[in-house]
Design a protein around this motif. Structure first.
Motif, short mmCIF file in Angstrom:
data_model
loop_
_atom_site.label_atom_id
_atom_site.label_comp_id
_atom_site.label_asym_id
_atom_site.label_seq_id
_atom_site.Cartn_x
_atom_site.Cartn_y
_atom_site.Cartn_z
N SER A 182 22.54 76.28 26.67
CA SER A 182 23.91 76.02 27.13
C SER A 182 24.04 76.15 28.65
CB SER A 182 24.88 76.99 26.44
OG SER A 182 24.53 78.33 26.73
N LYS A 183 23.22 76.98 29.26
CA LYS A 183 23.32 77.20 30.71
C LYS A 183 22.39 76.31 31.52
CE LYS A 183 22.32 81.48 30.00
NZ LYS A 183 21.98 82.92 30.19
N ASP A 184 21.21 76.06 30.99
CA ASP A 184 20.22 75.28 31.73
C ASP A 184 19.46 74.38 30.76
OD1 ASP A 184 18.36 74.27 33.46
OD2 ASP A 184 17.31 76.17 33.83
N GLY B 113 15.87 73.47 31.83
CA GLY B 113 14.95 74.59 31.66
C GLY B 113 14.60 74.81 30.20
N ALA B 114 15.58 74.61 29.32
CA ALA B 114 15.33 74.75 27.88
C ALA B 114 14.35 73.68 27.40
CB ALA B 114 16.64 74.67 27.11
N CYS B 115 14.53 72.45 27.89
CA CYS B 115 13.60 71.37 27.54
C CYS B 115 12.17 71.69 27.99
CB CYS B 115 14.06 70.06 28.16
SG CYS B 115 15.39 69.24 27.26
N ALA B 116 12.06 72.25 29.18
CA ALA B 116 10.73 72.61 29.69
C ALA B 116 10.07 73.66 28.80
CB ALA B 116 10.85 73.11 31.12
N GLN C 97 22.06 66.00 24.63
CA GLN C 97 22.11 65.54 26.01
C GLN C 97 22.46 64.06 26.13
OE1 GLN C 97 18.13 66.71 27.19
NE2 GLN C 97 18.92 68.43 28.41
N GLY C 98 22.66 63.40 25.01
CA GLY C 98 22.96 61.97 25.05
C GLY C 98 21.73 61.10 25.24
N ARG C 99 20.58 61.56 24.75
CA ARG C 99 19.33 60.82 24.87
C ARG C 99 18.77 60.54 23.47
NH1 ARG C 99 15.94 64.98 27.86
NH2 ARG C 99 14.34 63.35 27.83
N PRO C 100 19.47 59.72 22.67
CA PRO C 100 19.03 59.50 21.28
C PRO C 100 17.68 58.80 21.18
CG PRO C 100 20.80 57.98 21.87
CD PRO C 100 20.69 58.98 22.99
#
Length: 385
Positions: A193-195, A198-201, A227-230
């Protein structure tokens, strides 16, 4: 004055008698001492075998009083106190052992381990952590690290848990790559929720750490969808089907969502149908029915025919209830009551069950809330087990 040999002849029997008497006194004392400790010790052991712990403790206390320097009796007494839940008394026994300057190193390490177990059982995690840290480079190192891992998991201190798992993996104390991936996923969920980047990494790092583990890919696809990347999410789930096909039922609903958002319903439907042909699953079946119903040109009710096909090979009450839900019955006025009864009957069958402890839940858990085991929930519902 000349020495008279007669005195030597008279003195020899006297010296023999005195020596024999002294030896008899020493033997009696030694036998008495040897009897006093084993008698109390074996009496305590007998009480322990008969599950009379109160009397066993009294007997061991008597044995310790007779021979306070015997470390084995202290260990037995401390273990009995711990088993009875008298953790403060167990701590005092083991701390007394550690305070002795004449204690051998192996017994000192054993006492340190016993003290750590006392703190763990008492729930004093901070003191247990300190005691366990002192067992590095001892024969109890592996057990201590496992206990520390459990403490960090319980307190959700994922970075420190990851550090311990990495240390154990490097020391060939087991394969902790999947566990490390779980820790990275937990950190990513807290950070999402904050980054989000960073979470994806972190999730990508978890995927690289354990390529066969399904969770990093599922969590990554879920985050990409938010994130809107289906398109990226759909690609991640396609990779999941290739690397960990057994876990696809857990992501079937997400695959429907991402494929519809990215305009890839045909590809997703083909993937799901191939997976279902190889390994039938209720969740994959539901996803096929949803996508088939949403495909243009399909006749009304065409998707629900998949439930009938499933029933031809699998006697599934869940599939039968879902098929009936979309059909018109001869006595349609009774359909709601019948459907409600079927839904109530199938509810327990749609749960997930831990393979380690049997804990059942409506949702899938990567770590069982009951026994804290990792990856103990199969990707299938109770009815399919």
């Amino acid at each position: 004055m000349e020495f008279d040999p007669v005195w030597l002849l008279l003195g020899l029997p006297l010296a023999f008698m005195l020596g024999w008497g002294a030896s008899r006194i020493d033997l009696r004392q030694l036998r008495a001492e040897n009897r006093s400790v084993p008698k109390a010790y074996f009496k305590g052991l007998n009480f322990l075998l008969n599950e009379q712990q109160d009397k066993a403790i009294d007997a061991f206390i008597e044995a310790v009083q007779n021979d306070p320097d015997t470390s084995e009796l202290h260990f037995a007494l401390g273990n009995l106190f711990r088993r009875r839940g008298e953790y403060d008394r167990a701590v005092r026994v083991h701390e007394h052992l550690l305070s002795r300057g004449d204690l051998e190193q192996k017994d000192r390490e054993r006492a340190q381990h016993a003290l750590a177990l006392d703190f763990l059982k008492a729930g004093l995690l901070d003191r247990a952590e300190t005691a366990l840290a002192r067992l590095e480079a001892t024969p109890f190192e592996g057990q201590a690290r496992l206990a520390l891992l459990a403490i960090y998991e319980r307190s959700r201190d994922w970075p420190r848990a990851a550090a311990i798992a990495c240390k154990m993996h490097g020391a060939s104390q087991g394969d902790f790559s999947t566990r490390q991936a779980h820790y990275l996923c937990e950190q990513a969920l807290e950070l999402a929720s904050k980054d989000p980047l960073g979470a994806c990494a972190l999730l990508e790092k978890a995927r690289d750490a354990a390529p066969d583990a399904p969770r990093p890919r599922i969590e990554l696809a879920r985050l990409q969808q938010r994130q809107g990347r289906p398109e990226a999410a759909a690609a991640t789930l396609k990779a999941l089907a290739g690397e960990a096909p057994a876990a696809l039922p857990l992501a079937a609903a997400l695959l429907v969502e991402t494929s519809q958002a990215s305009g890839q319903t045909a590809q997703a439907l083909d993937l799901l149908q191939r997976h279902y042909a190889a390994s039938p699953s209720l969740d994959v079946l539901d996803a096929i029915v949803t996508l088939t119903a949403a495909t243009p040109g399909q006749a009304d009710g065409q998707g629900r025919l998949w439930y009938l096909r499933h029933l031809e090979s699998e006697p599934s009450l869940v599939a039968a209830a879902k098929w009936i839900a979309g059909e018109r019955l001869e006595h349609e006025q009774y359909h709601p009551q019948v459907q409600r009864a079927l839904d109530h009957a199938t509810l327990p069958l749609t749960r997930y069950r831990c393979a380690a402890c049997g804990f059942e839940a409506r949702q899938h858990f990567w770590q069982c809330p009951g026994c804290q085991s990792w990856d103990s929930y199969p990707a299938r519902r109770v009815e399919e087990l």
